[in-house]
Design a protein around this motif. Structure first.
Motif, PDB file in Angstrom:
ATOM      1  N   SER A 171       0.804  -1.217   0.000  1.00 26.35           N
ATOM      2  CA  SER A 171       0.000   0.000   0.000  1.00 26.35           C
ATOM      3  C   SER A 171       0.840   1.271   0.000  1.00 26.35           C
ATOM      4  O   SER A 171       0.293   2.367  -0.047  1.00 26.35           O
ATOM      5  CB  SER A 171      -0.943  -0.003   1.205  1.00 26.35           C
ATOM      6  OG  SER A 171      -0.205  -0.078   2.399  1.00 26.35           O
ATOM      7  N   THR A 193      -4.989   2.067   3.747  1.00 25.55           N
ATOM      8  CA  THR A 193      -6.050   1.271   3.143  1.00 25.55           C
ATOM      9  C   THR A 193      -6.967   0.739   4.233  1.00 25.55           C
ATOM     10  O   THR A 193      -6.625   0.764   5.418  1.00 25.55           O
ATOM     11  CB  THR A 193      -5.483   0.088   2.346  1.00 25.55           C
ATOM     12  OG1 THR A 193      -4.808  -0.793   3.250  1.00 25.55           O
ATOM     13  CG2 THR A 193      -4.531   0.553   1.259  1.00 25.55           C
ATOM     14  N   TYR A 194      -8.106   0.244   3.839  1.00 19.28           N
ATOM     15  CA  TYR A 194      -9.059  -0.323   4.797  1.00 19.28           C
ATOM     16  C   TYR A 194      -8.403  -1.443   5.603  1.00 19.28           C
ATOM     17  O   TYR A 194      -8.526  -1.497   6.826  1.00 19.28           O
ATOM     18  CB  TYR A 194     -10.300  -0.841   4.059  1.00 19.28           C
ATOM     19  CG  TYR A 194     -11.256  -1.576   4.961  1.00 19.28           C
ATOM     20  CD1 TYR A 194     -12.153  -0.876   5.760  1.00 19.28           C
ATOM     21  CD2 TYR A 194     -11.252  -2.964   5.036  1.00 19.28           C
ATOM     22  CE1 TYR A 194     -13.025  -1.543   6.611  1.00 19.28           C
ATOM     23  CE2 TYR A 194     -12.122  -3.638   5.875  1.00 19.28           C
ATOM     24  CZ  TYR A 194     -13.005  -2.920   6.655  1.00 19.28           C
ATOM     25  OH  TYR A 194     -13.854  -3.585   7.496  1.00 19.28           O
ATOM     26  N   VAL A 247      -0.070   4.274   2.219  1.00 20.08           N
ATOM     27  CA  VAL A 247      -1.429   4.780   2.120  1.00 20.08           C
ATOM     28  C   VAL A 247      -2.295   3.984   3.098  1.00 20.08           C
ATOM     29  O   VAL A 247      -2.143   2.777   3.254  1.00 20.08           O
ATOM     30  CB  VAL A 247      -1.968   4.629   0.680  1.00 20.08           C
ATOM     31  CG1 VAL A 247      -3.424   5.037   0.594  1.00 20.08           C
ATOM     32  CG2 VAL A 247      -1.125   5.451  -0.275  1.00 20.08           C
ATOM     33  N   ASP A 268      -3.434  13.610   7.876  1.00 21.79           N
ATOM     34  CA  ASP A 268      -4.166  13.352   6.637  1.00 21.79           C
ATOM     35  C   ASP A 268      -4.694  11.924   6.704  1.00 21.79           C
ATOM     36  O   ASP A 268      -3.922  10.977   6.904  1.00 21.79           O
ATOM     37  CB  ASP A 268      -3.227  13.521   5.441  1.00 21.79           C
ATOM     38  CG  ASP A 268      -3.930  13.452   4.103  1.00 21.79           C
ATOM     39  OD1 ASP A 268      -5.089  12.994   4.041  1.00 21.79           O
ATOM     40  OD2 ASP A 268      -3.333  13.869   3.103  1.00 21.79           O
ATOM     41  N   ILE A 269      -5.991  11.758   6.534  1.00 29.40           N
ATOM     42  CA  ILE A 269      -6.608  10.433   6.646  1.00 29.40           C
ATOM     43  C   ILE A 269      -6.086   9.453   5.601  1.00 29.40           C
ATOM     44  O   ILE A 269      -6.281   8.250   5.730  1.00 29.40           O
ATOM     45  CB  ILE A 269      -8.143  10.507   6.566  1.00 29.40           C
ATOM     46  CG1 ILE A 269      -8.589  11.059   5.228  1.00 29.40           C
ATOM     47  CG2 ILE A 269      -8.714  11.292   7.713  1.00 29.40           C
ATOM     48  CD1 ILE A 269     -10.092  10.958   4.998  1.00 29.40           C
ATOM     49  N   LYS A 270      -5.406   9.932   4.605  1.00 29.28           N
ATOM     50  CA  LYS A 270      -4.919   9.078   3.527  1.00 29.28           C
ATOM     51  C   LYS A 270      -3.663   8.301   3.899  1.00 29.28           C
ATOM     52  O   LYS A 270      -3.329   7.329   3.236  1.00 29.28           O
ATOM     53  CB  LYS A 270      -4.602   9.907   2.286  1.00 29.28           C
ATOM     54  CG  LYS A 270      -5.794  10.591   1.674  1.00 29.28           C
ATOM     55  CD  LYS A 270      -5.353  11.410   0.489  1.00 29.28           C
ATOM     56  CE  LYS A 270      -6.462  12.292  -0.032  1.00 29.28           C
ATOM     57  NZ  LYS A 270      -5.998  13.153  -1.128  1.00 29.28           N
ATOM     58  N   TYR A 271      -2.940   8.720   4.942  1.00 27.73           N
ATOM     59  CA  TYR A 271      -1.642   8.133   5.252  1.00 27.73           C
ATOM     60  C   TYR A 271      -1.638   7.434   6.605  1.00 27.73           C
ATOM     61  O   TYR A 271      -2.042   8.000   7.613  1.00 27.73           O
ATOM     62  CB  TYR A 271      -0.553   9.207   5.217  1.00 27.73           C
ATOM     63  CG  TYR A 271      -0.463   9.847   3.857  1.00 27.73           C
ATOM     64  CD1 TYR A 271       0.073   9.156   2.782  1.00 27.73           C
ATOM     65  CD2 TYR A 271      -0.960  11.121   3.638  1.00 27.73           C
ATOM     66  CE1 TYR A 271       0.118   9.722   1.526  1.00 27.73           C
ATOM     67  CE2 TYR A 271      -0.910  11.699   2.383  1.00 27.73           C
ATOM     68  CZ  TYR A 271      -0.370  10.987   1.322  1.00 27.73           C
ATOM     69  OH  TYR A 271      -0.331  11.541   0.079  1.00 27.73           O
TER      70      TYR A 271
END
Length: 67
Positions: free
Chosen positions: A25, A30-31, A28, A55-58
């Motif tokens: 990933s 991921t779920y 990132v 940042d919710i992406k990392y």
């Protein structure tokens, strides 16, 4: 001599390959990564929380906080 040069290059490249962002990933969030991090944090008696200004992406922007 060629073996020593190849060994040096291999060591230099492997030093760059470690750390966050090298997995499937690439750092990132991921779920599946968040699910595993949440379970690991809960096993320690805490809860996973987004860091301030994170940042919710990392995935590195989350922390396990004690409850």
């Amino acid at each position: 001599m060629k073996l020593a040069g190849g060994l040096i290059i291999t060591l230099l490249l492997s030093a760059c390959a470690g750390g966050v962002g090298t997995g499937a990933s690439a750092g990132v969030a991921t779920y599946d990564d968040l699910k595993a991090a949440t379970a690991a944090c809960a096993a320690k008696g805490g809860h996973l929380k987004l860091k301030r200004n994170g940042d919710i992406k990392y995935l590195d922007d989350y922390a396990c906080e004690k409850t």
